[in-house]
Motif scaffolding. Structure first.
Motif, PDB file in Angstrom:
ATOM      1  N   THR A  41       0.786  -1.417   0.219  1.00  0.00           N
ATOM      2  CA  THR A  41      -0.152  -0.024   0.029  1.00  0.00           C
ATOM      3  C   THR A  41       0.803   1.268  -0.156  1.00  0.00           C
ATOM      4  O   THR A  41       0.349   2.439  -0.319  1.00  0.00           O
ATOM      5  CB  THR A  41      -1.017   0.080   1.344  1.00  0.00           C
ATOM      6  N   SER A  88      -7.481   2.171 -10.700  1.00  0.00           N
ATOM      7  CA  SER A  88      -6.349   2.486 -10.612  1.00  0.00           C
ATOM      8  C   SER A  88      -5.530   2.284  -9.228  1.00  0.00           C
ATOM      9  O   SER A  88      -4.322   2.049  -9.041  1.00  0.00           O
ATOM     10  CB  SER A  88      -5.939   3.902 -11.055  1.00  0.00           C
ATOM     11  N   ASP A  89      -6.278   2.541  -8.100  1.00  0.00           N
ATOM     12  CA  ASP A  89      -5.782   2.457  -6.661  1.00  0.00           C
ATOM     13  C   ASP A  89      -5.711   0.831  -6.458  1.00  0.00           C
ATOM     14  O   ASP A  89      -4.982   0.698  -5.207  1.00  0.00           O
ATOM     15  CB  ASP A  89      -6.398   3.197  -5.745  1.00  0.00           C
ATOM     16  N   THR A  92      -0.413  -2.317  -7.817  1.00  0.00           N
ATOM     17  CA  THR A  92       0.463  -2.495  -6.779  1.00  0.00           C
ATOM     18  C   THR A  92       0.938  -3.869  -7.097  1.00  0.00           C
ATOM     19  O   THR A  92       0.525  -4.658  -7.756  1.00  0.00           O
ATOM     20  CB  THR A  92       0.191  -2.146  -5.401  1.00  0.00           C
TER      21      THR A  92
END
Length: 131
Positions: A41, A88-89, A92
């Motif tokens: 994160t 988009s978040d 990762t």
């Protein structure tokens, strides 16, 4: 010793889907009491995205509820994460994890600490969602 091999990461546009797969080998059934997926994160922190225990108790972090679904096959020692409505978040690194204890005991924190306390982790797979 448990070894975890992940597959299925990649790049997708926002609103799309990806499926992450992880296969465990070695160890005992007890070493796979809980299996799940962490993601990074920030530079140093990770969170538990979803997990499913051998007796199928399930956890999802709030941000993925209704979009992601975790599934587990005890016979094949696999744990999969179906990710729909990607944003988009969600971009990762994602890591498969397996532990003799509940992964929810270590659901968020510094990645190095979670790795230390949450059994075995895979090498990770990158998920990139473009808007």
């Amino acid at each position: 010793e448990v070894q975890l091999v992940e597959s299925g990461g990649g790049a997708v546009q926002a609103g799309g889907s990806l499926r992450l797969s992880c296969t465990a080998s070695g160890g005992t059934d007890g070493d796979l009491t809980d299996m799940g997926w962490y993601r990074q994160t920030s530079d140093h922190e990770c969170e538990l995205v979803a997990s499913k225990s051998r007796d199928f108790r399930t956890y999802y972090v709030d941000s993925v509820k209704g979009r992601f679904r975790i599934s587990r096959d005890n016979a094949k020692n696999t744990i999969d994460l179906q990710m729909d409505q990607l944003r988009s978040d969600d971009t990762t690194m994602y890591y498969c994890a397996a532990s003799a204890k509940s992964l929810r005991l270590n659901s968020r924190g510094y990645c190095w600490g979670l790795r230390l306390n949450s059994g075995r982790w895979g090498q990770g797979t990158q998920v990139t969602v473009s808007s």
